[in-house]
Design an enzyme around this catalytic site. Structure first.
Site, PDB file in Angstrom:
ATOM      1  N   HIS A 126       0.656  -0.916  -0.352  1.00  0.00           N
ATOM      2  CA  HIS A 126      -0.172   0.206   0.228  1.00  0.00           C
ATOM      3  C   HIS A 126       1.153   1.983   0.187  1.00  0.00           C
ATOM      4  CE1 HIS A 126      -3.697  -1.292   0.057  1.00  0.00           C
ATOM      5  NE2 HIS A 126      -3.817  -1.975   1.565  1.00  0.00           N
ATOM      6  N   CYS A 179      -0.104   2.336  -4.434  1.00  0.00           N
ATOM      7  CA  CYS A 179      -0.472   3.700  -4.871  1.00  0.00           C
ATOM      8  C   CYS A 179       0.025   5.118  -4.825  1.00  0.00           C
ATOM      9  CB  CYS A 179      -1.914   3.956  -3.937  1.00  0.00           C
ATOM     10  SG  CYS A 179      -2.632   2.662  -4.963  1.00  0.00           S
TER      11      CYS A 179
END
Length: 451
Positions: A126, A179
């Site tokens: 993440h 991301c």
């Protein structure tokens, strides 16, 4: 009588004086050697894959990304198995990828580096984006972070300070399939992308320029071949450009595909909830993330978090637990860290100014020289985590990199620029909206990927 051999001419009696090269000449020669000689030192890597099993932010493809990259490093780039460290939460045989463990391994990677070494760091997991602290000068206007399994964030400035320790003649390559990964090494020149403030303003003009060399055209043709050979409905994102729609973000089936695609972004409310569960503090909010990280992780917190907490404490603005001030011991410790870093920075600035002048010194202090970042997307985008109908999971960028390398003859080099351009073309053709980026010097953009 002269008995000397005709094949051994006599040495001249006069030797012309040799003027030793100046320091400037020596530096230029070193830079040329660094730029074009292949690495002759050690090849070492750190691979981190985090799937966050059992949490609201669970992913599927990160361990597979790491496994494929490990095989690639050994089979294609000649890395020794002993020179590759793996941290993965879905693999009990490896150390846990906590913030402290990742920082420790990264420090070992760069601390032991010597000229000629090739260093590589791959992260799949993440990414998180936080607003910068008030008054902070940041390339993108945000703090881009990676999210270890214990949520002890590692920030863009942490990476900038890390790669500043990489010696000249050694290259540190980082791939972040996460991301908001554009700009993860703050102050590094953006070669491909529009994450930094300056490049956003120039985006339209840059994208309208046609390729200027036959090599670029040839590589574009190669990309089209890759796309035709490797495209498959099971790895497509949404052909209508809806990869980041609500159905995909929630992990639902992407329209018109056989792949289940979600992004690797951790929404701030989800991160806050996970942080509350981990720390047991149910009053954590957007404005108290940094202080919560500092209180919970202490010495193991990000150096940037420590500096922020110290500044707020010294300004009299930091309160915790019903208005009580920061713990004095923690503040003193953080203050000492800040003072030490300030002294080192001042010494470096004075040294640079003596030899290069204040203007050049400021630029050198700001821009990392020996680092390459390949990001999965731009700072305001998300990177995809896909699972095929057959149950095979991967990150979209990681899969594109492996596909391009597998389609390139063994021993043939793919430059950093070519790799990112190829990945962009491939992901666009597969329907993904994410745009990988390249952050490095002009020189490193032309060099082969990794080594």
């Amino acid at each position: 009588m002269d008995t000397s051999s005709p094949y051994q001419p006599a040495k001249p009696s006069f030797q012309p004086p040799v003027t030793p090269p100046s320091n400037a000449v020596r530096r230029r020669r070193r830079r040329r050697r660094v730029a074009w000689q292949p690495p002759m030192g050690q090849k070492r890597a750190l691979l981190v894959g985090i799937n966050y099993p059992g949490t609201e932010g669970e992913l599927k493809g990160c361990l597979n990304d790491v496994s494929r990259m490990r095989r690639c490093l050994v089979g294609r780039f000649g890395f020794d198995e002993a020179g590759i460290r793996v941290l993965a939460d879905a693999d009990p045989s490896t150390p846990r990828p906590t913030g402290a463990n990742i920082r420790l391994e990264l420090e070992r990677l760069v601390t032991d580096a010597r000229p000629g070494d090739a260093l590589f760091f791959h992260y799949s997991g993440h990414g998180l984006q936080l607003p910068t602290e008030t008054g902070e000068d940041d390339d993108t206007g945000y703090d881009e972070c990676i999210v270890p399994c214990d949520l002890n964030l590692i920030k863009d400035q942490d990476f900038t300070e890390l790669v500043a320790k990489v010696p000249d003649g050694c290259r540190f390559t980082m791939v972040s399939d996460s991301c908001h990964s554009g700009g993860l090494i703050d102050k590094t020149k953006e070669q491909i992308g529009n994450s930094t403030k300056q490049n956003r303003a120039q985006l339209r003009q840059r994208e309208m320029k046609p390729p200027s060399s036959s090599r670029a055209g040839a590589f574009a043709s190669l990309v089209r071949i890759f796309r035709g050979v490797f495209e498959s409905p099971c790895i497509h994102g949404d052909r209508r450009g809806q990869q980041q729609s609500s159905s995909v973000q929630s992990g639902g089936q992407a329209p018109d595909t056989k792949a289940n695609v979600r992004n690797r972004s951790l929404p701030l409310p989800t991160f806050i909830k996970m942080l509350r569960d981990r720390t047991g503090k149910h009053d954590v909010g957007v404005g108290s993330i940094r202080t919560t990280l500092f209180h919970h992780f202490g010495d193991e917190a990000s150096p940037k978090v420590k500096r922020f907490v110290t500044f707020m404490a010294m300004a009299g603005k930091l309160r915790h637990d019903g208005g009580q001030a920061e713990q004095p011991h923690a503040v003193r410790e953080a203050e000492a860290l800040v003072e030490q870093e300030q002294e080192q920075e001042q010494d470096a600035r004075r040294w640079e100014e003596v030899h290069a002048g204040p203007g050049v010194a400021a630029v050198r202090l700001r821009r990392p020289r020996n680092a390459v970042l390949i990001s999965g997307c731009q700072t305001d985008e998300t990177s995809a985590d896909a699972t095929t109908a057959d149950g095979v999971s991967y990150g979209a960028l990681s899969n594109a990199i492996q596909t391009i390398l597998a389609g390139t003859k063994l021993g043939a080099a793919v430059t950093n620029r070519e790799l990112v351009v190829g990945a962009r073309e491939m992901l666009s053709g597969q329907g993904y909206t994410q745009q990988p980026g390249l952050y490095c010097s002009d020189e490193h953009a032309r060099l082969p990927f990794i080594c």
